[in-house]
Scaffold this motif. Structure first.
Motif, short mmCIF file in Angstrom:
data_model
loop_
_atom_site.label_atom_id
_atom_site.label_comp_id
_atom_site.label_asym_id
_atom_site.label_seq_id
_atom_site.Cartn_x
_atom_site.Cartn_y
_atom_site.Cartn_z
N SER A 23 -18.03 -5.14 -5.07
CA SER A 23 -17.65 -4.83 -3.69
C SER A 23 -16.18 -5.15 -3.45
O SER A 23 -15.48 -4.41 -2.75
CB SER A 23 -18.54 -5.59 -2.70
OG SER A 23 -18.27 -6.98 -2.73
N PHE A 80 -13.75 -1.98 -2.50
CA PHE A 80 -13.07 -1.98 -1.21
C PHE A 80 -11.56 -2.20 -1.36
O PHE A 80 -10.77 -1.68 -0.58
CB PHE A 80 -13.67 -3.04 -0.29
CG PHE A 80 -15.02 -2.67 0.27
CD1 PHE A 80 -15.22 -1.45 0.87
CD2 PHE A 80 -16.09 -3.55 0.19
CE1 PHE A 80 -16.46 -1.08 1.38
CE2 PHE A 80 -17.34 -3.21 0.70
CZ PHE A 80 -17.52 -1.97 1.29
N ARG A 86 -10.07 0.95 -1.94
CA ARG A 86 -10.40 1.86 -0.83
C ARG A 86 -11.46 2.87 -1.24
O ARG A 86 -11.51 3.99 -0.72
CB ARG A 86 -9.16 2.59 -0.32
CG ARG A 86 -8.27 1.82 0.64
CD ARG A 86 -7.68 0.56 0.07
NE ARG A 86 -6.72 -0.06 0.96
CZ ARG A 86 -6.13 -1.24 0.70
NH1 ARG A 86 -6.41 -1.89 -0.42
NH2 ARG A 86 -5.26 -1.75 1.55
N TYR A 92 -14.59 3.37 -0.40
CA TYR A 92 -15.52 2.86 0.60
C TYR A 92 -16.98 3.24 0.30
O TYR A 92 -17.90 2.47 0.61
CB TYR A 92 -15.12 3.36 1.98
CG TYR A 92 -13.81 2.79 2.47
CD1 TYR A 92 -13.71 1.45 2.84
CD2 TYR A 92 -12.66 3.58 2.54
CE1 TYR A 92 -12.51 0.92 3.28
CE2 TYR A 92 -11.46 3.06 2.97
CZ TYR A 92 -11.38 1.72 3.33
OH TYR A 92 -10.18 1.20 3.75
N GLY A 98 -18.18 0.94 -2.38
CA GLY A 98 -18.24 -0.39 -1.80
C GLY A 98 -19.45 -0.56 -0.90
O GLY A 98 -20.12 -1.60 -0.93
N SER A 135 -18.04 -9.33 2.45
CA SER A 135 -17.70 -7.93 2.21
C SER A 135 -17.38 -7.19 3.50
O SER A 135 -16.47 -6.36 3.55
CB SER A 135 -18.86 -7.23 1.49
OG SER A 135 -19.11 -7.82 0.23
N VAL A 181 -13.79 -5.39 4.42
CA VAL A 181 -13.57 -4.04 4.94
C VAL A 181 -12.60 -4.09 6.12
O VAL A 181 -11.65 -3.29 6.19
CB VAL A 181 -14.90 -3.40 5.39
CG1 VAL A 181 -14.64 -2.08 6.10
CG2 VAL A 181 -15.81 -3.17 4.19
N SER A 193 -6.33 -5.79 -3.68
CA SER A 193 -6.18 -5.17 -2.35
C SER A 193 -4.73 -5.08 -1.91
O SER A 193 -4.42 -4.32 -0.99
CB SER A 193 -6.99 -5.96 -1.31
OG SER A 193 -6.47 -7.26 -1.14
#
Length: 245
Positions: A5, A9, A12, A14, A17, A45, A49, A196
């Motif tokens: 996850s 994420f 990106r 999604y 994820g 998680s 997001v 990220s």
């Protein structure tokens, strides 16, 4: 699934994820023994997001690069709040290892002990080696604005990352599962979260080694403060070496 996850994420992705979180939720429904831990991962998680969406939103604004970086670091609160909500719903204690170290005590190692103050000094000296590259640069000039950014970034990042990974998550996983599981999970998660912000995958995994060190420091001193100090020093060196922006 927790690690997946973070990866999905962070990139990106999604859809993937969301599937990872749904898988965690399905396991949560069928496995009552590990529900508190699964709940932590699910709420983390969700916070991730919000972190990613918020980061992308700030990037779209007409702000300086330094401001965007600082806002991104502040968004780490999304995961901290998410994990705290999970612990509250599970009626578990929220612990950030906020006790002060016993400076007159000793740190136990397999075959010897070391005074806590000496242990802290060695850790501090090791952290300061991050500044060595500056001595090999010619005509190093650090402007006041850049120094202020370095201080703010280092303080916010060190404080929030430690409260998240070596504070609430480490303490919770340690109580619910085991200490080795807590250390490994939080260290790898800490490294992967750097995906990220655009850090390459291999480099992000190397950051996990730093997570192992900080977890060791927290568990040995029973306090998060030495880890925050070491993390702050490392971040300062990274910024001043221009490895951040």
């Amino acid at each position: 699934m927790f690690f997946l996850s973070i990866i999905f994420f962070s990139y990106r992705w999604y859809g993937w994820g969301t599937l990872s979180v749904l898988s965690l939720f399905l396991i949560y429904q069928t496995n009552t023994k590990y529900r508190p831990t699964l709940s932590l991962f699910i709420f983390f998680s969700i916070g991730l997001v919000l972190f990613v969406i918020g980061s992308d939103y700030f990037i779209s604004l007409e702000l300086s690069k330094e401001t965007k970086v600082l806002l991104n670091r502040c968004l780490l609160l999304c995961m901290i709040i998410g994990v705290c909500i999970s612990l509250t719903l599970s009626k578990q204690k929220i612990n950030f290892f906020t006790s002060m170290p016993n400076w007159r005590g000793r740190i136990a190692f397999p075959h010897h002990t070391l005074p806590t103050r000496t242990f802290f000094l060695f850790g501090l000296l090791g952290s300061f080696t991050i500044f060595l590259p500056l001595f090999f640069k010619e005509d190093v000039v650090i402007e006041n604005n850049f120094l202020m950014f370095a201080l703010l970034f280092s303080l916010i990042n060190a404080l929030l990352e430690e409260l998240l990974w070596r504070g609430v998550l480490l303490s919770s996983l340690k109580e619910n599962i085991s200490t080795p599981y807590a250390v490994v999970t939080t260290s790898i998660g800490f490294g992967l979260l750097h995906l990220s912000i655009g850090i390459p995958f291999v480099m992000s995994l190397l950051f996990s080694l730093g997570g192992l060190f900080y977890a060791f420091v927290v568990l040995k001193t029973n306090s998060i403060y030495p880890a925050i100090v070491f993390h702050f020093v490392i971040n300062m060196g990274m910024v001043l070496n221009e490895w951040i922006i």
